[in-house]
Design an enzyme around this catalytic site. Sequence first.
Site, PDB file in Angstrom:
ATOM      1  N   LYS A   7      35.428  43.657  48.932  1.00 40.56           N
ATOM      2  CA  LYS A   7      34.296  42.786  48.654  1.00 40.56           C
ATOM      3  C   LYS A   7      34.222  41.626  49.651  1.00 40.56           C
ATOM      4  O   LYS A   7      33.143  41.250  50.052  1.00 40.56           O
ATOM      5  CB  LYS A   7      34.375  42.231  47.228  1.00 40.56           C
ATOM      6  CG  LYS A   7      34.526  43.290  46.138  1.00 40.56           C
ATOM      7  CD  LYS A   7      33.195  43.842  45.670  1.00 40.56           C
ATOM      8  CE  LYS A   7      33.306  45.075  44.795  1.00 40.56           C
ATOM      9  NZ  LYS A   7      34.252  45.005  43.698  1.00 40.56           N
ATOM     10  N   TRP A  29      33.754  44.322  34.751  1.00 43.67           N
ATOM     11  CA  TRP A  29      35.120  44.393  35.288  1.00 43.67           C
ATOM     12  C   TRP A  29      36.108  43.723  34.355  1.00 43.67           C
ATOM     13  O   TRP A  29      37.221  44.224  34.154  1.00 43.67           O
ATOM     14  CB  TRP A  29      35.183  43.789  36.688  1.00 43.67           C
ATOM     15  CG  TRP A  29      34.324  44.543  37.665  1.00 43.67           C
ATOM     16  CD1 TRP A  29      33.260  44.060  38.354  1.00 43.67           C
ATOM     17  CD2 TRP A  29      34.450  45.934  38.050  1.00 43.67           C
ATOM     18  NE1 TRP A  29      32.714  45.050  39.140  1.00 43.67           N
ATOM     19  CE2 TRP A  29      33.418  46.200  38.969  1.00 43.67           C
ATOM     20  CE3 TRP A  29      35.329  46.957  37.692  1.00 43.67           C
ATOM     21  CZ2 TRP A  29      33.244  47.460  39.557  1.00 43.67           C
ATOM     22  CZ3 TRP A  29      35.151  48.208  38.262  1.00 43.67           C
ATOM     23  CH2 TRP A  29      34.124  48.448  39.185  1.00 43.67           C
ATOM     24  N   ASP A  65      41.084  37.765  38.405  1.00 41.45           N
ATOM     25  CA  ASP A  65      40.501  38.796  39.270  1.00 41.45           C
ATOM     26  C   ASP A  65      39.469  38.103  40.163  1.00 41.45           C
ATOM     27  O   ASP A  65      38.409  37.712  39.698  1.00 41.45           O
ATOM     28  CB  ASP A  65      39.845  39.873  38.391  1.00 41.45           C
ATOM     29  CG  ASP A  65      39.120  40.952  39.210  1.00 41.45           C
ATOM     30  OD1 ASP A  65      39.104  40.853  40.460  1.00 41.45           O
ATOM     31  OD2 ASP A  65      38.578  41.880  38.590  1.00 41.45           O
TER      32      ASP A  65
HETATM   33  C1  LIG Z   1      34.667  45.838  42.412  1.00 37.84           C
HETATM   34  C2  LIG Z   1      35.437  45.076  41.439  1.00 37.84           C
HETATM   35  C3  LIG Z   1      36.544  45.616  40.782  1.00 37.84           C
HETATM   36  C4  LIG Z   1      36.995  47.047  40.980  1.00 37.84           C
HETATM   37  O1  LIG Z   1      37.588  47.170  42.213  1.00 37.84           O
HETATM   38  P1  LIG Z   1      38.245  48.541  42.707  1.00 37.84           P
HETATM   39  O2  LIG Z   1      38.937  48.099  43.949  1.00 37.84           O
HETATM   40  O3  LIG Z   1      37.116  49.486  42.958  1.00 37.84           O
HETATM   41  O4  LIG Z   1      39.167  49.025  41.673  1.00 37.84           O
HETATM   42  C5  LIG Z   1      37.234  44.811  39.898  1.00 37.84           C
HETATM   43  N1  LIG Z   1      36.868  43.546  39.677  1.00 37.84           N
HETATM   44  C6  LIG Z   1      35.807  42.983  40.290  1.00 37.84           C
HETATM   45  C7  LIG Z   1      35.451  41.566  39.987  1.00 37.84           C
HETATM   46  C8  LIG Z   1      35.057  43.732  41.190  1.00 37.84           C
HETATM   47  O5  LIG Z   1      34.006  43.184  41.787  1.00 37.84           O
END
Ligand SMILES: *Cc1c(COP(=O)(O)O)cnc(C)c1O
Length: 357
Positions: A193, A102, A169
């Site tokens: 998540k 990511w 993030d």
């Molecule tokens: C799942 C994830 C993403 C991507 O998320 P989307 O909502 O599918 O774009 C980005 N960063 C991390 C750390 C993730 O776990």
Amino acid sequence: MKKHNYSAGPCILPQEVFEKSAQAVLNFNNSGLSILEISHRSKDFVAVMEEARALVLELLDLEGKGYQALFLQGGASMEFLRVPYNLLKENGKASYLDTGTWAAGAIKEAKAFGETIVVASSKGENYNHIPKQYEIPADADYFHCTSNNTIFGTQMKDFPNTNIPIVCDMSSDIFSRQLDFSKFDLIYAGAQKNMGPAGVTLVAVKEEILGKTGRAIPNILNYQQHIDKESMYNTPAVFAVYTSLLTLQWLKNLGGIPGIEKINEAKAKLLYTEIDRNPLFIGTAVAEDRSTMNATFLLKDETQAAAFDKLWKDAGISGISGHRSVGGYRASMYNALPLESVQVLVDVMQEFEKTIS
Ligand SMILES: *Cc1c(COP(=O)(O)O)cnc(C)c1O
């Protein structure tokens, strides 16, 4: 029978949240209307958005500190793009820490905007650890990191000190552990998540960092637009925001982040202790960087996989197969996963050991 759901995302949510959100689909706030068929400008939904935005800042202890919470669309992946669009100056440069798939995705998007410096990367070791020794250029427009690497099972325990804005993030560990969130100038997280269903992304941004790029930003990509329009620049993901609010209320009732952190630590300790004790398994992340959210591990002898897989499936466990790019197993222990579910997995691992020896 309800499964023990270890899915990495979209993931388990509290049962009471499923029940309340299902009720709102049938009859929202006793209005005789479904939440799916009302205007996002209606009084009842505006109240949902206001409470959700306020509760985010309350739970993160960011109230009165110049932050704004937004519920946007496009997933965390959209923020990979929106961050440089809003923060990377014309002829400026960005700095990133590369700790996983990511993080690498975020770096790729920033490179489309301008000079992007990767201060360190653990890619050479298949992202099994978090790089610790690196220097952040003092003249970069911001530093971007990923607090929890969902695919590789590593988590940042410390964050660097720097005078430039820090963007993080936190998709897969937001609201899971106590941090000084005011250290970060912009936090983003795809809801699916640890906060709600897919379809909405949380952004908490310190307003003073915006408006400095000299770049014309299309409205839909412009954080300031979304702030000015109180997160209703266009139709928000009404149902996803409402379900996220229910999850945040559930969390607050549990004692907020300090309350859930204790439970998350207990779950992680239980599972990692077994991974380390059981001679059939091996963890893939370096011990000091192990994630409390996503535990990644392998069978030492992969020919045993079919037998082990049958055992955990029979025990009602779902979603522990590793990410397709890594293989092995990944047990995601997000906030709503009960400790009892982790005990079931540990019991299965111990039973498996007995059947093999
Ligand atoms: C799942 C994830 C993403 C991507 O998320 P989307 O909502 O599918 O774009 C980005 N960063 C991390 C750390 C993730 O776990």
